[in-house]
Write a protein that holds these residues in place. Sequence first.
Motif, PDB file in Angstrom:
ATOM      1  N   HIS A   1       0.858  -1.367   0.280  1.00 35.47           N
ATOM      2  CA  HIS A   1       0.095  -0.022   0.104  1.00 35.47           C
ATOM      3  C   HIS A   1       0.830   1.239  -0.141  1.00 35.47           C
ATOM      4  CE1 HIS A   1      -3.674   2.555   0.566  1.00 35.47           C
ATOM      5  NE2 HIS A   1      -2.923   3.178   1.573  1.00 35.47           N
TER       6      HIS A   1
ATOM      7  N   HIS B   1       1.331   5.403  -1.665  1.00 34.97           N
ATOM      8  CA  HIS B   1       0.774   6.426  -2.624  1.00 34.97           C
ATOM      9  C   HIS B   1       2.009   7.373  -3.006  1.00 34.97           C
ATOM     10  CE1 HIS B   1      -3.131   6.033  -0.698  1.00 34.97           C
ATOM     11  NE2 HIS B   1      -2.546   5.851   0.372  1.00 34.97           N
TER      12      HIS B   1
ATOM     13  N   HIS C   1      -9.216   1.854   1.113  1.00 35.38           N
ATOM     14  CA  HIS C   1      -9.040   2.153   2.524  1.00 35.38           C
ATOM     15  C   HIS C   1     -10.266   1.563   3.489  1.00 35.38           C
ATOM     16  CE1 HIS C   1      -6.190   5.228   0.695  1.00 35.38           C
ATOM     17  NE2 HIS C   1      -5.443   4.902   1.744  1.00 35.38           N
TER      18      HIS C   1
ATOM     19  N   HIS D   1      -5.147  -1.004   5.862  1.00 33.50           N
ATOM     20  CA  HIS D   1      -5.384  -0.645   7.091  1.00 33.50           C
ATOM     21  C   HIS D   1      -5.870  -1.551   7.973  1.00 33.50           C
ATOM     22  CE1 HIS D   1      -2.833   2.918   6.392  1.00 33.50           C
ATOM     23  NE2 HIS D   1      -4.000   3.482   5.555  1.00 33.50           N
TER      24      HIS D   1
ATOM     25  N   ASP E   1       2.229   2.663   3.295  1.00 35.59           N
ATOM     26  CA  ASP E   1       1.316   3.841   2.960  1.00 35.59           C
ATOM     27  C   ASP E   1       2.087   4.980   2.376  1.00 35.59           C
ATOM     28  OD1 ASP E   1      -1.008   5.316   3.081  1.00 35.59           O
ATOM     29  OD2 ASP E   1      -1.446   5.225   5.163  1.00 35.59           O
TER      30      ASP E   1
HETATM   31 ZN   LIG Z   1      -3.436   5.041   2.150  1.00 37.88          ZN
END
Ligand SMILES: [Zn+2]
Length: 426
Positions: A65, A67, A205, A243, A294
């Motif tokens: 995961h 970005h 998410h 998450h 993340d």
């Molecule tokens: Zn995220």
Amino acid sequence: MAALTAIAGAHVLTMDPALGEIPGGTVLIDGPTIASVGPEPPPQGAARVVDGRGCALLPGLVNCHNHAAMALLRGHGADLPLMRWLQEAIWPAEERLTGEDVYWGTLLACAEMLRAGTTAFADMYFWMDDAARAVAESGMRGVLSRGMAGRSLEEAADFCRRWQGGAEGRVTTMIAPHAEYTCPEPFLREAAAAARELGVPVHVHASETAGEVAACRERHGGRSPVRVLADCGLFDGPALAAHCVHVDAGDIALLAERGVAVAHNPVSNCKLASGVAPVEALLSGGVTVGVGTDGPASTDALGMWEELRLAGWLAKVRGGDAAALPARRILEMATRDGARALGLGEACGRIAPGLRADLVLVRLDGPHLTPHPDLPAGLVYSARDADVDSVWVDGRLLVRGGEVLSVDLQRARAEVTARAARLLRA
Ligand SMILES: [Zn+2]
């Protein structure tokens, strides 16, 4: 024979149940694939022999995961809780992003990930054609998706059509409604239908904070985010939920029943004070759990070793049990299970003949790794990004001697520094 590369003499952690560990083993790479793995010395005539003695060879780490382009916003809004961090720091800066910004942010992130031993990652962001261009150039494997907060479904679907199987098959795609709290229910249903039609997985998410879950239950007659997402059809096909910190037994049963994989992001969950995900309960409930970083704005650094260490520590603290989530299990999550979570289980995540040659060679001669009587534990609890010596993706050498070969790091750093200064000038 001439095209073969042999990595010889390393302690091979195949992460394949049938092949196990091979001390002093040889892995043969033929073009983009693993030709063989075993205890025999390299064959005569291998074009190139890499000396792996004193190193561990394992499947490339899989970051479930990210970005990535948020490398541009690294360090921004430090010490704010999630909602204020998003609303006051991140979203206003993201309004100013251009495609070129995302290209450079993603390229820098790819270089950072490669250098720390990550070969594949799942990404959710925007300006994804530019992100995909960076991934293609870096040589990494990316599972990319256009993050959607209640709009842009057509753009996201077009991105999937353009890039599914792109970059010689290294780029695959997902449909990514950002979360229950950013997307109205009818939109979630449309996104689910689009994913089914395109034949790609969903990336979303879910249940990151207690506040998110409470607000969702209020909005949706007591239903949790996991339940709402399932009711909207998002879990009818392959799906990845990031998450899942605040999930209850009902949620876990639902995730397991629908085969939804979870991306566990321990550093981000700590920094944003989101909580500690019930990883042991997810695993014992039958859920596939991978590890992610993340985005670099909430994690700051994209190295996976720190995530792995923290995953272990948090599971032990949460359970009050030092035996919780053993190191070997964490390494499986970071490789084999992570690949499975991204729909890449047949391509990578293990060292086995026929799989793609996504490999990482880790030096074991640092003082912090001396000695290492239990290698998986040594790697999880002691290894650092700088211990990574060499990295291959699809058999192509992308990192050698700790240096990224596929990205001009100095140029990428200069571009990101200049662009970040513009973005953060409020
Ligand atoms: Zn995220």
